[in-house]
Design an enzyme around this catalytic site. Structure first.
Site, PDB file in Angstrom:
ATOM      1  N   GLY A  49       0.732  -1.165   0.135  1.00  0.00           N
ATOM      2  CA  GLY A  49       0.142  -0.010   0.040  1.00  0.00           C
ATOM      3  C   GLY A  49       0.889   1.340  -0.038  1.00  0.00           C
ATOM      4  O   GLY A  49       1.926   1.029   0.326  1.00  0.00           O
ATOM      5  N   GLN A  54       3.627   9.813   0.798  1.00  0.00           N
ATOM      6  CA  GLN A  54       4.802   8.946   0.613  1.00  0.00           C
ATOM      7  C   GLN A  54       5.670   9.144  -0.554  1.00  0.00           C
ATOM      8  O   GLN A  54       6.728   8.716  -1.061  1.00  0.00           O
ATOM      9  CB  GLN A  54       4.658   7.443   0.817  1.00  0.00           C
ATOM     10  CG  GLN A  54       3.988   7.226   2.311  1.00  0.00           C
ATOM     11  CD  GLN A  54       3.663   5.961   2.607  1.00  0.00           C
ATOM     12  OE1 GLN A  54       2.591   5.366   2.016  1.00  0.00           O
ATOM     13  NE2 GLN A  54       4.742   4.986   3.151  1.00  0.00           N
ATOM     14  N   CYS A  98       6.376   0.339   7.139  1.00  0.00           N
ATOM     15  CA  CYS A  98       5.861   1.264   6.348  1.00  0.00           C
ATOM     16  C   CYS A  98       7.126   1.572   5.359  1.00  0.00           C
ATOM     17  O   CYS A  98       8.267   1.668   5.938  1.00  0.00           O
ATOM     18  CB  CYS A  98       5.565   2.281   7.180  1.00  0.00           C
ATOM     19  SG  CYS A  98       5.019   3.875   6.377  1.00  0.00           S
ATOM     20  N   LEU A  99       6.664   1.931   4.014  1.00  0.00           N
ATOM     21  CA  LEU A  99       7.660   2.276   3.346  1.00  0.00           C
ATOM     22  C   LEU A  99       8.624   3.603   3.638  1.00  0.00           C
ATOM     23  O   LEU A  99       9.747   3.699   3.228  1.00  0.00           O
ATOM     24  CB  LEU A  99       7.219   2.180   1.826  1.00  0.00           C
ATOM     25  CG  LEU A  99       6.760   0.879   0.981  1.00  0.00           C
ATOM     26  CD1 LEU A  99       6.189   1.234  -0.208  1.00  0.00           C
ATOM     27  CD2 LEU A  99       7.627  -0.089   1.344  1.00  0.00           C
ATOM     28  N   HIS A 140      -3.971   2.048   7.854  1.00  0.00           N
ATOM     29  CA  HIS A 140      -2.502   2.543   7.849  1.00  0.00           C
ATOM     30  C   HIS A 140      -2.578   3.655   6.935  1.00  0.00           C
ATOM     31  O   HIS A 140      -2.008   4.546   7.200  1.00  0.00           O
ATOM     32  CB  HIS A 140      -1.517   1.332   7.602  1.00  0.00           C
ATOM     33  CG  HIS A 140      -0.166   1.859   7.424  1.00  0.00           C
ATOM     34  ND1 HIS A 140       0.750   1.363   8.525  1.00  0.00           N
ATOM     35  CD2 HIS A 140       0.512   2.601   6.660  1.00  0.00           C
ATOM     36  CE1 HIS A 140       1.968   1.942   8.068  1.00  0.00           C
ATOM     37  NE2 HIS A 140       1.927   2.684   6.808  1.00  0.00           N
ATOM     38  N   GLU A 141      -2.884   3.318   5.545  1.00  0.00           N
ATOM     39  CA  GLU A 141      -2.794   4.531   4.388  1.00  0.00           C
ATOM     40  C   GLU A 141      -3.383   5.436   4.662  1.00  0.00           C
ATOM     41  O   GLU A 141      -3.057   6.841   4.541  1.00  0.00           O
ATOM     42  CB  GLU A 141      -3.100   3.639   3.089  1.00  0.00           C
ATOM     43  CG  GLU A 141      -1.972   2.301   2.792  1.00  0.00           C
ATOM     44  CD  GLU A 141      -0.666   2.720   2.893  1.00  0.00           C
ATOM     45  OE1 GLU A 141      -0.012   4.039   2.815  1.00  0.00           O
ATOM     46  OE2 GLU A 141      -0.103   1.883   2.933  1.00  0.00           O
ATOM     47  N   HIS A 144      -1.776   8.174   6.816  1.00  0.00           N
ATOM     48  CA  HIS A 144      -0.830   9.079   6.233  1.00  0.00           C
ATOM     49  C   HIS A 144      -1.442  10.228   5.756  1.00  0.00           C
ATOM     50  O   HIS A 144      -0.822  11.129   5.995  1.00  0.00           O
ATOM     51  CB  HIS A 144      -0.287   8.217   4.938  1.00  0.00           C
ATOM     52  CG  HIS A 144       0.882   7.272   5.329  1.00  0.00           C
ATOM     53  ND1 HIS A 144       2.290   7.597   5.625  1.00  0.00           N
ATOM     54  CD2 HIS A 144       0.907   5.884   5.303  1.00  0.00           C
ATOM     55  CE1 HIS A 144       2.740   6.680   6.161  1.00  0.00           C
ATOM     56  NE2 HIS A 144       2.110   5.777   5.701  1.00  0.00           N
TER      57      HIS A 144
HETATM   58 NI    NI Z   1       3.092   3.897   5.855  1.00  0.00          NI
END
Ligand code: NI
Length: 178
Positions: A49, A54, A98-99, A140-141, A144
């Site tokens: 995701g 990000q 998380c990226l 989660h996304e 962000h």
């Molecule tokens: Ni993340």
């Protein structure tokens, strides 16, 4: 077909990750190009995701594919201007990554199920009732888009365990900023 944009990942503690993202109003080729570029970046980074902040964009766009497999296009979901209208079910714990926090994992508690209302890349309304892994990805996304990060939701113990890695990210950011 909109041209896919090329994106780098925005890493913690870049300030854009802390902003509340702005709604999308025009569902034009630019938005489609952003979405395509976000999927590419996500797959290249082995993620499931990704949220627009990000890739440095303060926009309310998130994409995911619970399989993380670029061949499984039918599993791709685009949620623009998503609103989580309900969170239900038992609280579950899962080791989230998380990226924007490479190499960092923390056990995060979230309700198992959620309902999300959004628009797709064409501006058409979407309503999804999710549970399990998909629900967790969306929650989660969605965080962000509100400027909420893994580090805000991790326990004091996980924060301590990841202290060195977090400090390294801060140092790397400072070094790149000059
Ligand atoms: Ni993340």
């Amino acid at each position: 077909m909109a041209e896919s944009l090329e994106f780098d990942l925005t890493l913690y503690p870049s300030p854009v990750l802390r902003k509340v993202a702005s709604p999308i109003e025009a569902f034009d080729d630019e938005v489609k190009g952003i979405v395509a570029g976000m999927f590419e970046r996500m797959y290249e980074s082995s993620g499931v995701g990704l949220a627009a902040p990000q890739v440095g964009l303060k926009l309310r766009i998130l994409v995911y594919n619970e399989t993380g497999d670029p061949e499984q296009k039918d599993k791709e979901v685009v949620l623009i201007n998503p609103v989580i209208t309900s969170r239900t079910g038992d609280t579950t714990h899962y080791d989230e990554g998380c990226l924007s926090f490479p190499g960092i994992y923390a056990e995060i508690a979230r309700p198992d199920a959620c309902t999300v209302e959004a628009q797709d890349a064409d501006g058409q309304p979407v309503k999804l009732e999710l549970s399990g892994f998909e629900s967790r990805i969306v929650q989660h996304e969605h965080d962000h888009l509100e400027g909420i990060l893994l580090v805000d939701r991790m326990s004091a113990g996980d924060k301590l365990r990841n202290k060195g890695a977090l400090e390294e990210l801060v140092e790397r950011y400072k070094a790149e900023k000059g």
